[in-house]
Design an enzyme around this catalytic site. Structure first.
Site, mmCIF file in Angstrom:
data_model
loop_
_atom_site.group_PDB
_atom_site.id
_atom_site.type_symbol
_atom_site.label_atom_id
_atom_site.label_comp_id
_atom_site.label_asym_id
_atom_site.label_seq_id
_atom_site.Cartn_x
_atom_site.Cartn_y
_atom_site.Cartn_z
ATOM 1 N N SER A 1 -14.673 2.128 14.949
ATOM 2 C CA SER A 1 -15.694 1.950 15.985
ATOM 3 C C SER A 1 -17.061 1.686 15.362
ATOM 4 O O SER A 1 -17.841 0.876 15.876
ATOM 5 C CB SER A 1 -15.745 3.165 16.903
ATOM 6 O OG SER A 1 -15.953 4.345 16.166
ATOM 7 N N HIS B 1 0.823 -1.210 0.000
ATOM 8 C CA HIS B 1 0.000 0.000 0.000
ATOM 9 C C HIS B 1 0.856 1.259 0.000
ATOM 10 O O HIS B 1 0.415 2.314 0.466
ATOM 11 C CB HIS B 1 -0.937 0.002 1.208
ATOM 12 C CG HIS B 1 -1.883 -1.149 1.209
ATOM 13 N ND1 HIS B 1 -1.933 -2.061 2.228
ATOM 14 C CD2 HIS B 1 -2.797 -1.556 0.293
ATOM 15 C CE1 HIS B 1 -2.848 -2.976 1.950
ATOM 16 N NE2 HIS B 1 -3.376 -2.690 0.777
ATOM 17 N N ASP C 1 -7.032 10.062 18.041
ATOM 18 C CA ASP C 1 -7.086 11.180 17.093
ATOM 19 C C ASP C 1 -8.154 12.204 17.459
ATOM 20 O O ASP C 1 -8.502 13.066 16.658
ATOM 21 C CB ASP C 1 -7.301 10.679 15.659
ATOM 22 C CG ASP C 1 -8.475 9.721 15.557
ATOM 23 O OD1 ASP C 1 -9.186 9.544 16.570
ATOM 24 O OD2 ASP C 1 -8.682 9.145 14.477
ATOM 25 N N GLY C 2 -8.692 12.096 18.682
ATOM 26 C CA GLY C 2 -9.523 13.162 19.221
ATOM 27 C C GLY C 2 -10.964 13.188 18.777
ATOM 28 O O GLY C 2 -11.670 14.155 19.059
ATOM 29 N N PRO D 1 -11.104 5.772 25.845
ATOM 30 C CA PRO D 1 -12.395 6.405 25.543
ATOM 31 C C PRO D 1 -13.452 5.408 25.071
ATOM 32 O O PRO D 1 -14.626 5.516 25.431
ATOM 33 C CB PRO D 1 -12.048 7.409 24.434
ATOM 34 C CG PRO D 1 -10.575 7.601 24.513
ATOM 35 C CD PRO D 1 -10.014 6.330 25.039
ATOM 36 N N GLY D 2 -13.056 4.446 24.236
ATOM 37 C CA GLY D 2 -14.017 3.461 23.745
ATOM 38 C C GLY D 2 -14.609 2.622 24.861
ATOM 39 O O GLY D 2 -15.810 2.322 24.860
#
Length: 518
Positions: free
Chosen positions: A380, A150, A334-335, A495-496
């Site tokens: 997510s 890639h 990444d906010g 956070p998740g």
């Protein structure tokens, strides 16, 4: 070879709908095997498409190929990339299918082949992405060793070397007994593939093959049974090649030698070839559904009322947590975790008014997944859609009139298993599963002990909160957080995991309030 190939944008995984359209187009009563290269986007999108197809009654299996031998054994779940060795796996699986083997046996042959092959690439130039200026990260007189397909940088940059030195280095890396990536030892029979990366003349590939064969025979003591040379898996216009070595036996050689009409396989057969393009209809979008049974019922049953209140509470908890999730994610990712979850939650709140058949729990969960899939995007979004799809499949087998608390617990466990299977994470990896796994364990334990279901739900939600908080003390092994220093990670929870704990806790409290009120 393959019956269908599904394309994404340049260097991107194909979207779920395209994969699903491919499955619909070619799958017969014997089933369908998906052969997927080991990249996160490919694993997730193909995994979700497979779960969707299974819920529609198709028989589907997946084999993940990770044949990269350039990097040391990885930390975390990313694992080895899928490279040109995948082509050999495709050929073997295709021949096994053409021979009439069952889906399970074809999948087993493909998996065995994937474990027998190793690949490493070398490049003299960087590829040109359409519409972009070519990177100049490789200076004059330099080459890259151990690159992917890639356009990403290789494992190392070195001075240009004669081809025999380069080939010798690559073969040693693939056959290294330290990494032990391929089970090949002296005296084994092997197949060799020299693969062009897009801009390498056939003559140069033949020169590399001419150096590789005697090296394998004399230096490594291997019997070279077949040599395949050509451009099988390219990286646009990259100048370079990769070498794949596969351990061979009579079964593998029989499958590789089986006749095929694939136009670029080195040993083909004469005759008419299938058309290069077959038009395939895309599956209908949410707004085009013809099933009139879906949609909000005129009157809600007791379970439908509970489900609506629970969904509302869970979604609103995520909406209210948006800014804190973004703040945490700005330190370890990444906010945008809060914004991504907010999009999913607001879509659920909106779609609930019109589309959710709340009296049918299984179909409602499926519709929640459709809402998430439409707006969330990113890893997510795919993971939560997989979560809903697995729960739907489990609940679908239950009674439509009423789902028991035990069946809900089993659906939660099925969802966790699916997310773990396709995402690669498990407990302790600093993901949303660190909230959901302890919650599921406590829920099952309390229900089995005969405790009131709403109380068991509340206790399991406390375990979810504790599990999410405990991620502060974990070293990340999945997602962007794997690149963050342990010192920074220790300052904030994942956070998740916090988002999962928040909606789970809100759902539990809503159920408790409903039953106390009644």
């Amino acid at each position: 070879m393959l019956t269908a190939a599904i394309c994404g944008d340049v260097f991107a995984s194909p979207p779920v709908d395209s994969i699903l359209a491919g499955i619909h187009a070619v799958t017969g009563p014997m089933g369908c095997l998906l052969i997927v290269t080991n990249y996160t986007g490919d694993r997730l999108n193909f995994g979700l498409a497979a779960e969707q197809a299974k819920s529609e009654g198709y028989k589907v299996e997946i084999v993940i190929v990770g044949d990269d031998c350039a990097l040391p054994p990885p930390r975390g779940i990313a694992g080895r990339r899928g490279l040109a060795g995948t082509i050999l796996v495709n050929k073997i699986a295709g021949a096994a299918a053409a021979a009439g083997l069952s889906l399970a046996d074809v999948a087993a042959e493909a998996k065995r082949a994937s474990e027998m092959v190793g690949t490493m690439g070398v490049a003299l130039s960087v590829c040109t992405l359409p519409g972009q200026v070519t990177s100049d990260r490789l200076g004059p007189g330099k080459m890259e060793l151990g690159l992917g397909i890639h356009g990403e940088p290789g494992a190392a940059v070195a001075d240009l070397q004669p081809v025999d030195v380069v080939v010798s280095h690559v073969l040693k890396q693939i056959l290294s007994t330290e990494t032990n990536y391929v089970p090949i030892t002296r005296g084994n029979r092997v197949v060799l593939m020299i693969n062009g990366l897009g801009a390498t003349p056939v003559m140069e590939l033949m020169i590399a093959a001419g150096k590789a064969v005697p090296n394998l025979q004399l230096e490594h003591g291997l019997a070279v049974e077949r040599v395949y040379t050509g451009s099988f898996m390219t990286s646009l216009d990259m100048a370079g090649f990769s070498i794949s070595i596969m351990k061979a036996d009579e079964v593998i050689l029989k499958h590789l030698d089986a006749t095929t009409k694939a136009p670029h396989w080195p040993v083909g057969v004469d005759g008419n070839r299938p058309p290069a393009k077959i038009p395939v209809p895309m599956p209908p979008s949410h707004s085009m559904k013809s099933d009139e049974s879906l949609g909000r019922p005129l009157q809600l049953s007791q379970q439908g009322h509970v489900l609506e209140v629970t969904i509302e509470a869970a979604a609103e908890a995520v909406v209210n947590l948006r800014d804190r999730l973004n703040e945490w994610d700005s330190k370890v990712g990444d906010g945008d975790c809060g914004s991504t979850m907010y999009r999913g939650a607001t879509a659920i709140l909106e779609d609930k008014k019109k589309y959710y058949p709340l009296n049918d729990a299984a179909e409602t969960v499926n519709e929640i997944g459709a809402s998430i899939r439409r707006v969330m995007g990113g890893t997510s979004g795919i993971l939560y859609h997989i979560f809903c799809k697995a729960a739907y499949a489990k609940l679908k087998a239950s009674s439509k009139s009423g789902i028991t608390s035990k069946q809900w617990a089993e659906a939660l466990e099925a969802s966790i298993a699916a997310v773990s299977k396709y995402g690669g994470a498990t407990a302790g990896y600093r993901t949303m599963l660190d909230a959901l796994i302890p919650a599921a364990a406590v829920l099952q334990e309390r229900l089995s002990a005969g405790i009131d279901p709403s109380t068991a739900f509340i206790l399991s939600s406390e375990a979810a909160i504790a599990g999410a908080e405990s991620t502060k003390h974990m070293q990340a092994q999945a997602g962007r957080s794997t690149y963050i220093s342990p010192e920074i990670l220790a300052s904030v929870p994942d956070p998740g995991a916090m988002a999962a704990a928040a909606w789970y806790r809100a759902a539990a409290l809503a159920v408790k309030d409903m039953y106390q009120a009644s």
